[in-house]
Scaffold this motif. Structure first.
Motif, PDB file in Angstrom:
ATOM      1  N   ALA A 266      46.402  35.043  53.847  1.00 38.65           N
ATOM      2  CA  ALA A 266      47.065  35.002  52.632  1.00 38.65           C
ATOM      3  C   ALA A 266      48.110  36.292  52.527  1.00 38.65           C
ATOM      4  O   ALA A 266      48.257  36.333  53.671  1.00 38.65           O
ATOM      5  N   VAL A 267      49.005  36.323  51.121  1.00 39.35           N
ATOM      6  CA  VAL A 267      49.293  36.624  51.198  1.00 39.35           C
ATOM      7  C   VAL A 267      49.420  38.011  49.973  1.00 39.35           C
ATOM      8  O   VAL A 267      49.071  37.284  48.752  1.00 39.35           O
ATOM      9  N   ASP A 268      49.565  39.310  50.637  1.00 40.17           N
ATOM     10  CA  ASP A 268      49.500  40.677  49.450  1.00 40.17           C
ATOM     11  C   ASP A 268      50.366  39.755  48.170  1.00 40.17           C
ATOM     12  O   ASP A 268      51.228  39.299  47.992  1.00 40.17           O
ATOM     13  N   ALA A 269      49.834  39.525  46.886  1.00 45.47           N
ATOM     14  CA  ALA A 269      50.300  39.476  45.964  1.00 45.47           C
ATOM     15  C   ALA A 269      51.124  40.742  44.374  1.00 45.47           C
ATOM     16  O   ALA A 269      52.103  40.676  43.166  1.00 45.47           O
ATOM     17  N   THR A 270      50.250  42.322  45.091  1.00 49.46           N
ATOM     18  CA  THR A 270      50.645  42.920  44.587  1.00 49.46           C
ATOM     19  C   THR A 270      52.850  43.233  44.200  1.00 49.46           C
ATOM     20  O   THR A 270      53.405  43.219  43.455  1.00 49.46           O
ATOM     21  N   PRO A 271      53.956  42.566  45.029  1.00 48.72           N
ATOM     22  CA  PRO A 271      54.613  43.110  44.472  1.00 48.72           C
ATOM     23  C   PRO A 271      55.799  42.056  44.080  1.00 48.72           C
ATOM     24  O   PRO A 271      56.866  42.163  42.897  1.00 48.72           O
ATOM     25  N   GLY A 272      54.776  40.914  43.961  1.00 50.78           N
ATOM     26  CA  GLY A 272      56.030  39.654  43.179  1.00 50.78           C
ATOM     27  C   GLY A 272      54.583  39.360  41.830  1.00 50.78           C
ATOM     28  O   GLY A 272      54.828  38.564  40.954  1.00 50.78           O
ATOM     29  N   LEU A 273      53.514  39.812  41.032  1.00 52.27           N
ATOM     30  CA  LEU A 273      52.795  40.028  40.581  1.00 52.27           C
ATOM     31  C   LEU A 273      52.903  39.595  39.301  1.00 52.27           C
ATOM     32  O   LEU A 273      53.046  38.733  38.405  1.00 52.27           O
ATOM     33  N   GLU A 274      53.813  40.879  38.891  1.00 57.30           N
ATOM     34  CA  GLU A 274      54.526  40.782  37.491  1.00 57.30           C
ATOM     35  C   GLU A 274      55.462  39.443  37.184  1.00 57.30           C
ATOM     36  O   GLU A 274      55.322  38.485  36.443  1.00 57.30           O
ATOM     37  N   ARG A 275      56.635  39.388  38.018  1.00 59.61           N
ATOM     38  CA  ARG A 275      57.008  38.022  38.258  1.00 59.61           C
ATOM     39  C   ARG A 275      56.339  37.190  38.487  1.00 59.61           C
ATOM     40  O   ARG A 275      56.431  36.093  37.787  1.00 59.61           O
TER      41      ARG A 275
END
Length: 247
Positions: A186-195
């Motif tokens: 998996a990859v952390d989605a936090t930095p890109g979630l809003e985009r």
């Protein structure tokens, strides 16, 4: 009866610079995967998209001759939101993509052209897990991408590509399959979630045909719920899951 232990997902390797995502339709990458893409481009990695079709058969009320160019525009705008400027289309027919040599050759050519270390595709299995049936287009493109990752490195498979100036590329180290019912990483989605939310919203014409919900509510709920569900196996952080194959 004891509760089954939840298997933790491992972090996707990040020691790479170039990735190529190969999928069947506009919006295939936006249903989750784009959150990972946004995080990658933030760190200076190069990500390119290749789509087998323009999704021209995807909206019942829109003629394919109109729908294809419309969905292509939406896909380019969607990719730009997450930092992707290279978007190519292979011009296979939406809904009737055939697994075979022609598809493998086209994808192998794209891999030779972009020379990625990481290749990304969508679920190539018959179902999404359980009884939720996958589409033939996804199965064909996913399977052909796995095969083409090897084809691209063998000069004696599709030698016409070398004659066209596309030298073999044996540098693919992994193929990561999004939407798999058997995820391993998996990859952390936090930095890109809003985009990622904004990226999926660029497919507004398709979404409005898909659901009666307000598009923004539909998209935000989907992205939040799916990344949170994956996050339960990734230290509680919202995440995008992949089934990782090494080469």
């Amino acid at each position: 009866m004891t509760e089954a232990k939840i298997t933790e997902l491992q972090p996707l390797p990040d020691d790479w610079q170039r990735a190529l995502a190969v999928v069947a339709h506009p919006d295939d990458l936006e249903y989750g995967c784009s959150a990972a893409v946004a995080g990658w481009t933030d760190t200076g990695r190069e990500v390119a998209y290749v789509l087998a079709t323009r999704g021209e058969a995807g909206i019942d009320t829109v003629d394919p001759a109109v729908c294809g160019p419309l969905r292509e525009r939406e896909q380019r705008a969607s990719a730009a939101v997450v930092g992707v400027t290279s978007v190519d289309f292979l011009d296979h027919r939406d809904g009737v993509i055939e697994y075979g040599l022609a598809l493998r050759r086209d994808i192998a050519a794209a891999i030779r052209r972009h020379r990625p270390e990481l290749v990304i595709t969508l679920n190539h299995r018959d179902t999404w897990g359980g009884v939720a049936w996958n589409t033939p287009d996804h199965v064909a493109v996913g399977r052909a991408t796995l095969d083409a990752a090897a084809d691209a490195g063998n000069r004696w498979i599709f030698p016409e590509l070398t004659e066209q100036g596309l030298e073999p590329w044996n540098g693919v180290r992994w193929v990561a399959v999004a939407g798999s019912s058997n995820p391993t990483h998996a990859v952390d989605a936090t930095p890109g979630l809003e985009r990622a939310v904004r990226s999926l919203l660029e497919h507004r014409t398709y979404i409005e045909a898909l659901t009666d919900q307000d598009p923004e509510v539909y998209v935000r709920d989907f992205m939040t719920e799916t990344t949170a569900a994956t996050g339960k196996r990734f230290g509680g952080r919202p995440a995008v899951a992949f089934e990782l194959f090494g080469r």
